[in-house]
Design an enzyme around this catalytic site. Structure first.
Site, PDB file in Angstrom:
ATOM      1  N   GLU A   1       3.126 -18.611  -7.485  1.00 53.42           N
ATOM      2  CA  GLU A   1       2.586 -17.467  -6.747  1.00 53.42           C
ATOM      3  C   GLU A   1       1.058 -17.406  -6.725  1.00 53.42           C
ATOM      4  O   GLU A   1       0.457 -16.485  -7.308  1.00 53.42           O
ATOM      5  CB  GLU A   1       3.150 -16.164  -7.325  1.00 53.42           C
ATOM      6  CG  GLU A   1       4.653 -16.089  -7.287  1.00 53.42           C
ATOM      7  CD  GLU A   1       5.197 -14.688  -7.585  1.00 53.42           C
ATOM      8  OE1 GLU A   1       4.412 -13.795  -7.930  1.00 53.42           O
ATOM      9  OE2 GLU A   1       6.410 -14.494  -7.463  1.00 53.42           O
TER      10      GLU A   1
ATOM     11  N   GLU B   1      12.506 -17.762  -7.764  1.00 50.41           N
ATOM     12  CA  GLU B   1      12.635 -16.461  -8.436  1.00 50.41           C
ATOM     13  C   GLU B   1      13.249 -15.477  -7.472  1.00 50.41           C
ATOM     14  O   GLU B   1      12.899 -15.444  -6.285  1.00 50.41           O
ATOM     15  CB  GLU B   1      11.270 -15.864  -8.850  1.00 50.41           C
ATOM     16  CG  GLU B   1      10.674 -16.445 -10.077  1.00 50.41           C
ATOM     17  CD  GLU B   1       9.332 -15.809 -10.441  1.00 50.41           C
ATOM     18  OE1 GLU B   1       9.112 -14.620 -10.117  1.00 50.41           O
ATOM     19  OE2 GLU B   1       8.516 -16.519 -11.033  1.00 50.41           O
TER      20      GLU B   1
HETATM   21  C1  FCB Z   1       6.748 -12.452  -9.991  1.00 52.98           C
HETATM   22  C2  FCB Z   1       6.246 -13.280 -11.141  1.00 52.98           C
HETATM   23  C3  FCB Z   1       7.099 -13.186 -12.367  1.00 52.98           C
HETATM   24  C4  FCB Z   1       7.648 -11.812 -12.578  1.00 52.98           C
HETATM   25  C5  FCB Z   1       8.294 -11.293 -11.320  1.00 52.98           C
HETATM   26  C6  FCB Z   1       8.909  -9.933 -11.460  1.00 52.98           C
HETATM   27  O1  FCB Z   1       5.675 -12.076  -9.187  1.00 52.98           O
HETATM   28  O2  FCB Z   1       6.128 -14.629 -10.778  1.00 52.98           O
HETATM   29  O3  FCB Z   1       6.351 -13.662 -13.456  1.00 52.98           O
HETATM   30  O4  FCB Z   1       6.661 -10.981 -13.048  1.00 52.98           O
HETATM   31  O5  FCB Z   1       7.357 -11.257 -10.294  1.00 52.98           O
END
Ligand code: FCB
Length: 477
Positions: A181, A382
């Site tokens: 990210e 994620e």
């Molecule tokens: C993302 C991050 C991760 C976590 C999630 C909820 O932005 O990569 O580390 O904090 O959000």
């Protein structure tokens, strides 16, 4: 699509025909070093920007820090055993840069590297594919003191660090992502200041975004030279951006925020150029004089996969004269040049982060990357949700989180059916952890952590996910 407020009961998989995923679909869960490891000052580790930030009063809710976190550094073998019990096919973790190269330059810290060697061995011994992320936000503090990501030299330091990690575990790790990210590192770290290092300067945030991507490209080249068999990629966090109405002002606000949130990264990484409308939007902020000849070729060095983190959608509207703009993720702004755009809430169900639950947005996001940008294999690296959990009789029945996963896996399946080469899905997160500026007040885990005793309790969502993995699918609805 299932209604997230009415989760299916655990065991629903026993009913009806299944929604099957492709053979070999990589079912995983993800974490990040600073969020779970603890042992902040052990084994030769030195501070990162997140140690400094979390130890600065007023930066993290309740003054929480990652000093101890989930104590994963000491409990790693037990945690891998829990992963094996879930039947995970893959585990996405990040390497703490200041643990393996204290200070961010020069020699390696073998004790730090040994921790990751042991982790990788333990995973492989349990039949779990290691998925290594090089940078999940923990820049060594001395590199920030030298200027941080707004400074070009940091990109070169990152590539050197990538090389030394490749030397240590490259023979056993197949999947590598460089950055996690970069939007957050650049625009929350240097724009709004809500994340470490907590600086607020629009031009610096744009420069940081560029140098992060340059570091990514240089790291990919270094890894490729050393590890010709490895699968290399990057993880970006993407949002569908929808205008609140068809009014031209709202449509333009959506274009601007889409530029900053998504295309700022997708275009350089996958097309080798910055979008013209984005550079025009940012003209008052920067002249992009930091971009040198050849940078975009490096940034767009060919990859083997793209990782996508997906949580929610942005709905935006034009500024209204005289109305205070939303203080989104804390002022001044993580949207340089577009500070006056309004972020609109639609009144749909939200998670404990106040993020709107929007599973169809995942289909849109995956299709967009595939249809507009690349044929590369995609992975959801994620996806998950924070909800308030309670322990009752030693159990945590997290029905809302389970429903969130269920809805987003159905969305993933829908994307595959529409032709997206989605090859895997990583739940965020394996366990509750340090949620950055929110400290331990937000829980995203499939495994409950008791921060007083460090006891672990797999929640209902974990047991459900284990069943999904075992069957490689979900029940049709
Ligand atoms: C993302 C991050 C991760 C976590 C999630 C909820 O932005 O990569 O580390 O904090 O959000």
């Amino acid at each position: 699509m299932s209604n997230p407020t009415h989760p299916p009961a655990v065991g629903v998989l026993d009913q009806g025909p299944e929604l099957t995923f492709p053979p070999g679909f990589l079912w995983g869960a993800a974490t990040a070093a600073y969020q779970i490891e603890g042992a902040a000052a052990e084994g030769g580790r030195t501070p990162s920007i997140w140690d400094t930030f979390s130890h600065t009063e007023g930066r993290v809710v309740s003054g929480h820090t990652g000093d101890v976190a989930c104590d994963h550094y000491h409990r790693m073998p037990d945690d891998v055993r829990l992963m094996a019990e879930l039947g995970l096919k893959s585990y996405r973790f990040s390497v703490s840069w200041p643990r393996v190269q204290p200070g961010g330059t020069g020699g390696v810290n073998q004790e730090g590297l040994d921790f990751y060697r042991r982790l990788v061995d333990e995973l492989l011994a349990n039949g779990i594919e290691p998925w290594l992320t090089l940078y999940h936000w923990d820049l060594p503090q001395p590199l920030e003191d030298a200027g941080g990501w707004p400074v070009r030299d940091t990109a070169g330091r990152f590539a050197d660090y990538a090389s030394l990690v490749a030397d240590a575990v490259g023979d056993r790790v197949k999947y590598w992502t460089t950055l996690n990210e970069p939007w957050c590192s650049a625009f929350l770290g240097y724009g709004s200041g809500a994340h470490a290092p907590g600086r607020s300067d629009g031009a610096d945030s744009v420069r940081a975004g560029h140098h992060l991507m340059l570091g990514h490209g240089l790291a990919v080249q270094a890894l490729r030279a050393k590890l010709p068999q490895a699968q290399l990629g990057v993880t970006v966090n993407l949002y569908p951006v929808t205008p609140a109405s068809d009014e031209p002002g709202d449509v333009d606000a959506a274009r601007r925020i889409d530029g900053l949130a998504n295309r700022f990264f997708l275009d350089p990484l996958l097309r080798g150029s910055y979008p013209a409308d984005l550079t025009a939007d940012l003209a008052e902020v920067t002249d992009f004089g930091h971009v040198r000849d050849g940078d975009l070729e490096i940034i767009s060095t060919p990859l083997d996969l793209v990782g996508i983190n997906y949580y929610s959608r942005h709905v935006v509207a034009a500024p209204v004269a005289g109305e205070e703009p939303d203080k989104y993720w804390r002022a001044p702004s993580c949207w340089p040049g577009s500070e006056d755009v309004r972020f609109v809430t639609r009144g749909v169900p939200v998670t404990d982060m106040d993020w709107e639950i929007d599973a169809p947005g995942l289909v849109e996001t995956l299709r967009r990357v595939h249809e507009e940008y690349t044929d590369l294999p995609l992975y959801v690296t994620e996806n998950g949700s924070a909800f308030v959990d309670t322990v009752q009789d030693g159990r945590v029945d997290d029905v809302d989180r389970l429903a969130y996963f269920d809805a987003h896996l159905r969305a993933s399946h829908e994307a595959i059916a529409a032709g997206v080469p989605l090859r895997g899905y990583f739940a965020w997160s394996l366990m509750d952890n340090f949620e950055w500026a929110w400290g331990y007040t937000k829980r995203f885990g499939m495994i409950w952590i008791d921060y007083d005793t460090q006891a672990r309790i797999p929640k209902s969502s974990a047991r459900w996910y284990a069943e999904v993995i075992r069957r490689n699918g979900l029940a049709a609805q």
